[in-house]
Design an enzyme around this catalytic site. Structure first.
Site, PDB file in Angstrom:
ATOM      1  N   CYS A 132       0.901  -1.177   0.000  1.00  0.00           N
ATOM      2  CA  CYS A 132       0.000   0.000   0.000  1.00  0.00           C
ATOM      3  C   CYS A 132       0.928   1.212   0.000  1.00  0.00           C
ATOM      4  CB  CYS A 132      -0.856   0.007   1.258  1.00  0.00           C
ATOM      5  SG  CYS A 132      -1.700  -1.552   1.554  1.00  0.00           S
ATOM      6  N   ALA A 133       1.513   1.501  -1.124  1.00  0.00           N
ATOM      7  CA  ALA A 133       2.737   2.315  -1.132  1.00  0.00           C
ATOM      8  C   ALA A 133       2.559   3.803  -1.406  1.00  0.00           C
ATOM      9  CB  ALA A 133       3.709   1.743  -2.155  1.00  0.00           C
ATOM     10  N   ALA A 134       1.429   4.205  -2.005  1.00  0.00           N
ATOM     11  CA  ALA A 134       1.321   5.609  -2.439  1.00  0.00           C
ATOM     12  C   ALA A 134       1.091   6.551  -1.254  1.00  0.00           C
ATOM     13  CB  ALA A 134       0.156   5.747  -3.421  1.00  0.00           C
ATOM     14  N   GLY A 173       4.409   7.076  -1.452  1.00  0.00           N
ATOM     15  CA  GLY A 173       5.801   6.639  -1.541  1.00  0.00           C
ATOM     16  C   GLY A 173       6.690   7.057  -0.385  1.00  0.00           C
ATOM     17  N   GLY A 174       6.103   7.576   0.686  1.00  0.00           N
ATOM     18  CA  GLY A 174       6.916   8.013   1.828  1.00  0.00           C
ATOM     19  C   GLY A 174       7.787   6.877   2.345  1.00  0.00           C
ATOM     20  N   LYS A 175       7.216   5.691   2.375  1.00  0.00           N
ATOM     21  CA  LYS A 175       7.990   4.558   2.918  1.00  0.00           C
ATOM     22  C   LYS A 175       8.732   3.838   1.800  1.00  0.00           C
ATOM     23  CE  LYS A 175       4.821   4.643   6.684  1.00  0.00           C
ATOM     24  NZ  LYS A 175       3.824   5.615   6.202  1.00  0.00           N
ATOM     25  N   ASP A 185      -0.153   0.280  -5.346  1.00  0.00           N
ATOM     26  CA  ASP A 185      -1.271   0.948  -4.672  1.00  0.00           C
ATOM     27  C   ASP A 185      -2.535   0.706  -5.481  1.00  0.00           C
ATOM     28  OD1 ASP A 185      -1.381   3.067  -2.210  1.00  0.00           O
ATOM     29  OD2 ASP A 185      -3.068   3.304  -3.583  1.00  0.00           O
ATOM     30  N   ASP A 201       1.610  -0.838   4.950  1.00  0.00           N
ATOM     31  CA  ASP A 201       1.257   0.406   5.631  1.00  0.00           C
ATOM     32  C   ASP A 201      -0.217   0.609   5.282  1.00  0.00           C
ATOM     33  OD1 ASP A 201       1.713   2.773   7.061  1.00  0.00           O
ATOM     34  OD2 ASP A 201       1.984   3.895   5.210  1.00  0.00           O
ATOM     35  N   CYS A 246      -1.602   4.438  10.981  1.00  0.00           N
ATOM     36  CA  CYS A 246      -1.459   5.711  11.714  1.00  0.00           C
ATOM     37  C   CYS A 246      -2.748   5.937  12.501  1.00  0.00           C
ATOM     38  CB  CYS A 246      -1.135   6.856  10.762  1.00  0.00           C
ATOM     39  SG  CYS A 246      -2.358   7.136   9.491  1.00  0.00           S
TER      40      CYS A 246
HETATM   41  C1  LIG Z   1      -1.531   4.834   4.677  1.00  0.00           C
HETATM   42  S1  LIG Z   1      -1.658   4.985   2.971  1.00  0.00           S
HETATM   43  C2  LIG Z   1      -0.062   4.545   2.421  1.00  0.00           C
HETATM   44  C3  LIG Z   1       0.981   5.587   2.632  1.00  0.00           C
HETATM   45  C4  LIG Z   1       2.322   5.191   2.050  1.00  0.00           C
HETATM   46  N1  LIG Z   1       2.772   3.929   2.560  1.00  0.00           N
HETATM   47  C5  LIG Z   1       3.375   6.236   2.310  1.00  0.00           C
HETATM   48  O1  LIG Z   1       4.164   6.074   3.228  1.00  0.00           O
HETATM   49  O2  LIG Z   1       3.425   7.220   1.551  1.00  0.00           O
HETATM   50  C6  LIG Z   1      -2.581   3.594   2.517  1.00  0.00           C
HETATM   51  C7  LIG Z   1      -2.683   3.343   1.029  1.00  0.00           C
HETATM   52  O3  LIG Z   1      -3.444   2.150   0.838  1.00  0.00           O
HETATM   53  C8  LIG Z   1      -4.174   2.262  -0.353  1.00  0.00           C
HETATM   54  N2  LIG Z   1      -5.310   1.306  -0.279  1.00  0.00           N
HETATM   55  C9  LIG Z   1      -6.584   1.520   0.057  1.00  0.00           C
HETATM   56  N3  LIG Z   1      -7.309   0.381   0.014  1.00  0.00           N
HETATM   57  C10 LIG Z   1      -6.460  -0.577  -0.372  1.00  0.00           C
HETATM   58  C11 LIG Z   1      -6.607  -1.955  -0.611  1.00  0.00           C
HETATM   59  N4  LIG Z   1      -7.771  -2.594  -0.455  1.00  0.00           N
HETATM   60  N5  LIG Z   1      -5.532  -2.605  -1.001  1.00  0.00           N
HETATM   61  C12 LIG Z   1      -4.334  -1.977  -1.165  1.00  0.00           C
HETATM   62  N6  LIG Z   1      -4.133  -0.680  -0.936  1.00  0.00           N
HETATM   63  C13 LIG Z   1      -5.191   0.002  -0.553  1.00  0.00           C
HETATM   64  C14 LIG Z   1      -4.600   3.706  -0.419  1.00  0.00           C
HETATM   65  O4  LIG Z   1      -4.805   4.102  -1.767  1.00  0.00           O
HETATM   66  C15 LIG Z   1      -3.427   4.417   0.243  1.00  0.00           C
HETATM   67  O5  LIG Z   1      -2.557   4.956  -0.728  1.00  0.00           O
END
Ligand SMILES: C[S@@+](CC[C@H](N)C(=O)[O-])C[C@H]1O[C@@H](n2cnc3c(N)ncnc32)[C@H](O)[C@@H]1O
Length: 450
Positions: free
Chosen positions: A110-112, A114-116, A134, A179, A232
């Site tokens: 769940c990368a977008a 991209g912070g991590k 993502d 994440d 978070c």
């Molecule tokens: C907490 S954010 C991730 C932040 C990211 N890791 C960073 O550090 O920038 C959670 C991400 O999970 C994605 N997401 C939502 N539902 C999801 C699903 N069912 N499967 C995978 N990713 C999902 C969202 O689009 C969102 O970008």
């Protein structure tokens, strides 16, 4: 800040006598963090050239606080050459504490934006492979941009539901970061809009999604591999209960301690106290939960190489690479509709998956010419290319270049592509002719500020 009654009641129950001090933390300013891209520059070297006033984040060796009211690092040329990522300090912890070994196959599910993933890519430092994904297409585009700015080349950027990845990557990864999407209770102080979002979709909604994502992640983990799960948010149902449910379901998973510890970390409420909670009234971070899981078994070797063989390259590309002082592994380059990509040495079959990028986009063969990509420029150092213009950060041409303008040069350069750098760090391409450099900075990345 007006917090929902239901949330306050839950936090009182969780924090007991500490609740008033948690509540008081809302009177303080939110925290701003900057994380150095150690793939590009060491922390020591960065501090020598850093124009901002920074304070170290004690539990993150490449993380710093800055005053977000006075300093604007997103509007500095060093941001454009990927020297750092701006990230809330507690959000730096998951990628920092997931142990990465050289050559690992790593998944950020769940990368977008991209912070991590950018930190995971920096830790791999060109070795192994980083698969980022993502579910949201628009957010995955932002992820791709951040990956490219950071100069991470051994990467795939996918845009899929995690379940669809399981078929392609069963037992494939050494390390996985989840994440998870969550109710965001730790972000209330940073962004009051999160409170409204919480009222629409709270912990009950997200915990169901998290369970599914974690089962998928488990299926993609190699024996001997590790998953770092983070959110978070504070709710038990999205944190410890997700972990205990997994441990019950899969007998070969075990909880690992997260190392190194830090005095501000609070043990989570799992049976062994191995998970970690970050609370804003206990340390200078907005709020996070972390759990590190290990799949028992022996670590296995990487999957077999799948090279595409017998490719012929256009003369224009071969001519362009004469300008490089580094050699490219030609056997790892593929041509997709005249676009050339340098694939990671190990690459799975992606047929049927939606992806934004596999490998490093090198550039495009157009009629009788090769146009190198912005992403390619971001992976190069000054000594890697024969035609360069290295500007000082105070040179007014830096901002003019970032805004997309043609810039003038006194000293003669070789006619053709020129790598533009600031203080030795890459910004992008220009095309030199007759004391002028025509701007080739990617239009979508141009600075819109003065
Ligand atoms: C907490 S954010 C991730 C932040 C990211 N890791 C960073 O550090 O920038 C959670 C991400 O999970 C994605 N997401 C939502 N539902 C999801 C699903 N069912 N499967 C995978 N990713 C999902 C969202 O689009 C969102 O970008």
């Amino acid at each position: 800040m007006n917090l929902p009654q239901k949330f306050e009641d839950k936090m009182k129950e969780l924090l007991k006598e500490e609740y008033p001090s948690y509540q008081k933390s809302f009177e303080e300013e939110r925290l701003y963090g900057l994380r150095v891209n150690t793939k590009r520059i060491s922390v020591e070297e960065f501090l020598k050239i850093c124009p901002f006033s920074l304070e170290p984040i004690p539990w993150i060796e490449n993380g710093f606080y800055y005053d977000g009211k006075k300093e604007f690092p997103a509007k500095h040329p060093f941001y454009h050459c990927g020297l750092y990522y701006l990230q809330e300090p507690s959000a730096m912890t998951p990628a920092n504490r997931l142990p990465i070994d050289e050559g690992d196959c790593v998944l950020d599910l769940c990368a977008a934006p991209g912070g991590k993933a950018t930190e995971l890519g920096a830790k791999l430092n060109g070795s192994g492979i980083l698969v980022t994904n993502d579910i949201s297409n628009s957010r995955a585009k932002g992820l791709l941009k951040n990956i490219e700015i950071f100069g991470i080349e051994n990467v795939l950027v996918l845009n899929e539901e995690p379940g669809r990845l399981v078929e392609k990557f069963p037992g494939y990864f050494d390390k996985i970061l989840v994440d998870a999407p969550c109710s965001g209770e730790g972000m209330f102080r940073k962004d009051s809009k999160m409170v409204k979002a919480w009222e629409e979709h709270g912990p009950e909604y997200f915990s169901e999604i998290q369970k599914v994502i974690m089962r998928d992640a488990y299926e993609m983990l190699k024996p001997g591999g590790m998953i770092l799960y983070s959110t978070c948010t504070f709710d038990l149902s999205e944190n410890e209960e997700i972990i205990s449910g997994l441990l019950e379901e899969y007998g070969d998973l075990e909880l690992e301690s997260i190392s190194p510890g830090y005095e501000g970390f609070e043990s989570g409420l799992d049976k062994e106290g191995k998970t970690i909670r970050i609370f804003p009234h206990k340390m200078k971070g907005e709020g996070h939960f972390l759990a590190l899981l290990h799949k028992k078994g022996l670590k296995t070797e990487m999957n077999n190489r799948q090279k595409e063989k017998g490719i012929k390259f256009a003369d224009e590309f071969l001519e362009f690479i004469q300008m490089l002082n580094i050699s490219l592994p030609l056997e790892q380059i593929v041509n997709r509709k005249d676009k050339l990509y340098l694939l990671p040495a190990e690459i799975p079959d992606l047929k049927g998956l939606r992806f934004l990028r596999s490998g490093l986009f090198l550039g495009e063969c157009k009629k009788k010419r090769f146009e190198p990509s912005q992403a390619f420029a971001m992976t190069l150092k000054e000594e890697d290319f024969k035609n360069t213009l290295n500007l000082s950060v105070s040179d007014e041409r830096v901002m003019r270049y970032l805004r997309g303008e043609t810039i003038e040069v006194k000293e003669k350069r070789k006619k053709g592509y020129c790598l533009i750098l600031v203080e030795g760090f890459p910004l992008g391409w220009g095309k030199y002719s007759d004391h002028k450099i025509k701007n080739k900075y990617l239009p979508g990345w141009r600075a819109t500020y003065a």
